[in-house]
Design a protein around this motif. Structure first.
Motif, PDB file in Angstrom:
ATOM      1  N   THR A  11       0.853  -1.187   0.000  1.00 33.70           N
ATOM      2  CA  THR A  11       0.000   0.000   0.000  1.00 33.70           C
ATOM      3  C   THR A  11       0.885   1.232   0.000  1.00 33.70           C
ATOM      4  OG1 THR A  11      -1.602  -1.250   1.276  1.00 33.70           O
ATOM      5  CG2 THR A  11      -1.883   1.149   1.209  1.00 33.70           C
ATOM      6  N   GLU A  12       1.119   1.799  -1.189  1.00 35.00           N
ATOM      7  CA  GLU A  12       2.035   2.917  -1.333  1.00 35.00           C
ATOM      8  C   GLU A  12       1.321   4.249  -1.507  1.00 35.00           C
ATOM      9  OE1 GLU A  12       5.069   2.709  -0.893  1.00 35.00           O
ATOM     10  OE2 GLU A  12       5.584   0.605  -1.084  1.00 35.00           O
ATOM     11  N   TYR A  15      -2.481   8.094   2.337  1.00 33.48           N
ATOM     12  CA  TYR A  15      -3.683   7.880   3.137  1.00 33.48           C
ATOM     13  C   TYR A  15      -3.803   8.989   4.155  1.00 33.48           C
ATOM     14  CZ  TYR A  15      -3.788   3.009   1.498  1.00 33.48           C
ATOM     15  OH  TYR A  15      -3.837   1.882   0.747  1.00 33.48           O
ATOM     16  N   LEU A  98      -6.768  -1.308   8.513  1.00 31.95           N
ATOM     17  CA  LEU A  98      -5.729  -2.143   7.923  1.00 31.95           C
ATOM     18  C   LEU A  98      -6.395  -3.455   7.519  1.00 31.95           C
ATOM     19  CD1 LEU A  98      -2.692  -1.529  10.316  1.00 31.95           C
ATOM     20  CD2 LEU A  98      -3.052  -0.617   8.024  1.00 31.95           C
ATOM     21  N   GLU A 102      -3.685  -7.509   2.968  1.00 30.69           N
ATOM     22  CA  GLU A 102      -2.983  -6.429   2.290  1.00 30.69           C
ATOM     23  C   GLU A 102      -1.573  -6.255   2.853  1.00 30.69           C
ATOM     24  OE1 GLU A 102      -3.753  -4.413  -0.271  1.00 30.69           O
ATOM     25  OE2 GLU A 102      -5.584  -5.581  -0.616  1.00 30.69           O
ATOM     26  N   TYR A 104       1.551  -3.664   3.662  1.00 32.45           N
ATOM     27  CA  TYR A 104       1.804  -2.256   3.953  1.00 32.45           C
ATOM     28  C   TYR A 104       3.298  -2.077   4.175  1.00 32.45           C
ATOM     29  CZ  TYR A 104      -3.227  -2.019   4.655  1.00 32.45           C
ATOM     30  OH  TYR A 104      -4.579  -2.091   4.470  1.00 32.45           O
ATOM     31  N   LEU A 109       3.824   3.818   5.560  1.00 39.91           N
ATOM     32  CA  LEU A 109       3.152   4.088   6.830  1.00 39.91           C
ATOM     33  C   LEU A 109       3.841   5.227   7.574  1.00 39.91           C
ATOM     34  CD1 LEU A 109       2.439   0.443   8.063  1.00 39.91           C
ATOM     35  CD2 LEU A 109       0.755   2.132   7.320  1.00 39.91           C
TER      36      LEU A 109
END
Length: 281
Positions: A11-12, A15, A98, A102, A104, A109
């Protein structure tokens, strides 16, 4: 195949920060400011010590009063940042932010929290020890995919540990001590009424810790709390929050206190077992 590839992607993308974790960068900046202030104080003290020993010709040799001691600065605890991130990640896990399966990455983060990658990786390593995530070499951390069977096994182990302890406590702990735990039970009810799943998980653990703490066994407390936390991680396909079931689960805390005060052992045993089975949310 497409779903598997999507789940393997780190997950790049940017957010918004998790819940209360927006406070973490402020704490990190406070640590940097504390280190800067400490350096300034040390420089001032060094200059004062250098000039104190100097005097001009004809000046009285009478000793000057010693300067007031400079209080030692409080050490900056880098682990405090890590611990804040750890709690924010735990909340995000319980709340479903989360997603199970997935991946991360630590740097992504870290950018999300506004801190360096080091405390984030340390927090994620702790979550890996707790079984909440798995390390994916050169990519980051994958949120563990829990199955209903795993949660059922955790509930069984918790019952094997906590039921005998609560039955023993029901025979020995005076009613007044149980009454002191009512605010904790009420806190779980308030969180459930709001539909706040993450806060409910926190208050639920606090209630069970307070009950088991009366046994005076620190090892028991640590093991039971770890099992309890593991049972709160989400399933592979976490269902939507069922408000009515959460409220009913919270109500069992008050019912358990009533049974403990009355020393009604059969009801205590039944309530604890049902509570563990129903807590697989």
């Amino acid at each position: 195949m497409e779903q598997g590839a999507a789940r393997e992607r780190a997950t790049e993308r940017p957010y918004p920060p998790f819940g209360d974790s927006a406070r973490v960068p402020e704490q990190a900046r406070s640590a940097e400011q504390a280190r800067s202030a400490e350096s300034s104080r040390s420089a001032e003290q060094a200059r004062g010590e250098h000039t104190h020993g100097e005097r001009t010709h004809g000046e009285s040799a009478a000793p000057r009063p010693a300067p007031a001691p400079v209080p030692a600065p409080r050490p900056v605890q880098r682990h405090s940042v890590r611990d804040q991130i750890l709690e924010a990640l735990r909340t995000a896990l319980v709340g479903g932010e989360l997603v199970p399966g997935e991946v991360y990455s630590g740097p992504a983060l870290a950018e999300r929290f506004g801190v360096s990658a080091t405390p984030v990786r340390e927090a994620m390593q702790r979550l890996a020890v707790e079984g909440a995530v798995e390390v994916v070499p050169n990519r980051g951390f994958r949120v563990t995919e829990r199955t209903p069977r795993e949660l059922a096994e955790l509930a069984e182990v918790r019952a094997l540990i906590e039921v005998p302890v609560m039955l023993r406590l029901a025979r020995t702990v005076p009613a007044a001590r149980w009454a002191e735990l009512r605010p904790l039970a009420e806190a779980t009810g308030a969180a459930a009424a709001r539909g706040d799943r993450a806060h409910y998980a926190e208050t639920d653990r606090a209630f069970h810790r307070a009950v088991l703490a009366l046994a005076g066994n620190e090892q028991l407390l640590a093991i039971a709390d770890d099992l309890h936390r593991r049972s709160q991680w989400p399933l592979i396909s976490a269902p939507a929050l069922r408000h009515g079931e959460l409220v009913a689960d919270a109500a069992e805390h008050t019912a358990l206190l009533d049974a403990l005060i009355a020393q009604d052992l059969p009801v205590v045993q039944s309530l604890v077992r049902e509570h563990f089975a129903g807590s697989e949310y």
